[in-house]
Design an enzyme around this catalytic site. Sequence first.
Site, mmCIF file in Angstrom:
data_model
loop_
_atom_site.group_PDB
_atom_site.id
_atom_site.type_symbol
_atom_site.label_atom_id
_atom_site.label_comp_id
_atom_site.label_asym_id
_atom_site.label_seq_id
_atom_site.Cartn_x
_atom_site.Cartn_y
_atom_site.Cartn_z
ATOM 1 N N ARG A 15 0.799 -1.221 0.000
ATOM 2 C CA ARG A 15 0.000 0.000 0.000
ATOM 3 C C ARG A 15 0.834 1.274 0.000
ATOM 4 O O ARG A 15 0.306 2.365 -0.216
ATOM 5 C CB ARG A 15 -0.960 -0.016 1.203
ATOM 6 C CG ARG A 15 -2.188 -0.881 0.973
ATOM 7 C CD ARG A 15 -3.121 -0.839 2.155
ATOM 8 N NE ARG A 15 -2.673 -1.693 3.236
ATOM 9 C CZ ARG A 15 -3.212 -1.724 4.452
ATOM 10 N NH1 ARG A 15 -4.210 -0.905 4.754
ATOM 11 N NH2 ARG A 15 -2.749 -2.547 5.374
ATOM 12 N N GLY A 78 3.406 -15.401 7.715
ATOM 13 C CA GLY A 78 2.795 -14.952 8.945
ATOM 14 C C GLY A 78 3.807 -14.586 10.018
ATOM 15 O O GLY A 78 5.006 -14.882 9.929
ATOM 16 N N ARG A 332 28.216 26.531 3.530
ATOM 17 C CA ARG A 332 28.471 25.141 3.160
ATOM 18 C C ARG A 332 29.471 24.504 4.121
ATOM 19 O O ARG A 332 30.062 25.190 4.967
ATOM 20 C CB ARG A 332 28.961 25.099 1.715
ATOM 21 C CG ARG A 332 27.881 25.486 0.711
ATOM 22 C CD ARG A 332 28.457 25.671 -0.680
ATOM 23 N NE ARG A 332 29.156 24.486 -1.154
ATOM 24 C CZ ARG A 332 29.956 24.472 -2.229
ATOM 25 N NH1 ARG A 332 30.165 25.599 -2.914
ATOM 26 N NH2 ARG A 332 30.551 23.363 -2.607
ATOM 27 N N LYS A 350 32.153 28.655 1.708
ATOM 28 C CA LYS A 350 32.480 27.237 1.707
ATOM 29 C C LYS A 350 33.909 27.034 2.180
ATOM 30 O O LYS A 350 34.834 27.657 1.677
ATOM 31 C CB LYS A 350 32.283 26.667 0.291
ATOM 32 C CG LYS A 350 32.422 25.154 0.177
ATOM 33 C CD LYS A 350 33.839 24.658 -0.052
ATOM 34 C CE LYS A 350 34.380 25.056 -1.401
ATOM 35 N NZ LYS A 350 35.751 24.469 -1.640
ATOM 36 N N ALA A 379 30.434 43.677 -2.483
ATOM 37 C CA ALA A 379 29.346 43.058 -3.228
ATOM 38 C C ALA A 379 29.828 42.595 -4.595
ATOM 39 O O ALA A 379 30.579 43.289 -5.276
ATOM 40 C CB ALA A 379 28.199 44.047 -3.392
#
Length: 456
Positions: A15, A78, A332, A350, A379
């Site tokens: 299922r 079973g 990171r 990183k 920037a």
Amino acid sequence: MAPNVVIMAAGKGTRMKSALPKVLHRLAGTSLLQHVLNAAAGVGALRSVVVTGHGADEVEAAVAGPGVAFVRQMPQLGTGHAVQQAVPALDDTQPVTLILYGDVPLIRAQTARALVQACGGEKLALLSFTPQDPARYGRIVRDAAGGVRSIVEYKDATPEQRAIREVYSGIMAAPTAMLKRWVAALRDDNAQHEFYLTDVVAMAVAEGVPVLAQIVVDEAEVAGINDAAQLAELEREFQRRQADTLMDAGVRLADPARLDVRGTLTCGSDVEIDVNCVFEGEVSLADGVRIGANCVIRDARIGAGAVIHPFTHIEGAVVGAGALVGPFARLRPGAQLGDEVHIGNFVEVKNSTLARGAKANHLAYLGDATVGERVNFGAGSITANYDGANKHRTTIGADVHVGSNCVLVAPVTLGEGATIGGGSTIAKDAPAGQLTLARARQATLAGWVRPKKTPR
């Protein structure tokens, strides 16, 4: 006492409608089966015997490790048949054997421990509950005095027995020697033509062995997962438990229903967490940390008073006290930010160390870099750390100012107090305390006319 533990994990899980074996589906970032193994370890089990079948190779590879043994049930006939396969692996010196299920992930170690103690090597102890909808669970049949007489599977039950509301969870603790004898005598003369483990209850009664049924109050502890909807329900139940624990410790959650902890989250005092945050692996938040909305933090340490602004992704990083990170920043693995470092929007770091007070506030990349105190990284500037074959390191001394839109081609060193003019590509070391530029001279062409489209 340290019990034998048998974990049923052989089912296909049709299922779930997935190629992945059911017990390997994840709840809170951990497989269902691993949750059960963790509970078994909490009971004190020295070894857990996992019964595999469908997808056995994949299941065994996923959870293999110290203290885990495997037996295979092929074909699956079973629950009693599954325990029959496990019998040769049981330690006869352990007087109790605990039966757990790989798709029942929220069983608490203390609940299982209490069941083992109730068994004591002399009684058969069952875990039962009374759900709102008994559905197709096996019914606990008691005598007039309240003693357990048998468990009747739904398909074999009479209408009167189906009206019983107390049902069997599937979890039991049995005397090891008796369990071996009982499962050897199981028969498959029932509606399913399977070997039911529940038949051992009648055997115990026939031998005069006391049978106990301990009712668990929290139904989620014994809830099995058969489809994606049930998995989602238990995921939310698990996360609510995590949220309650955090709030009991003083953590302020903007909305407990919108928190996901997929590992271990440790918080100091006065921590605030906004909505839709995900914590994975080992994460620690020191006193006064504030986490903005929609952050993902994995295997990280965040120092006291740090603020992580919304939509920030942190993995394998250390953030110092009083640091400001984000929004929309990415740290990171190997990123180590000192105290009061500022990492702004759309900045990626990183495998780099930034000393106290360093800043990279906008649209920048720092990879494989050592950055000194009070550096201002402009920037649009980046460290070009990869030459197509190898990674190289950039070293930036204290108090360096890197202008906007610069490229630092590693390996390169910027001396303390150096200034790098905006728009420069720096491929050689820059001396301390001086201005270094590397860009073409600006020119204006008099009389130049912009091209125009030719009429058709």
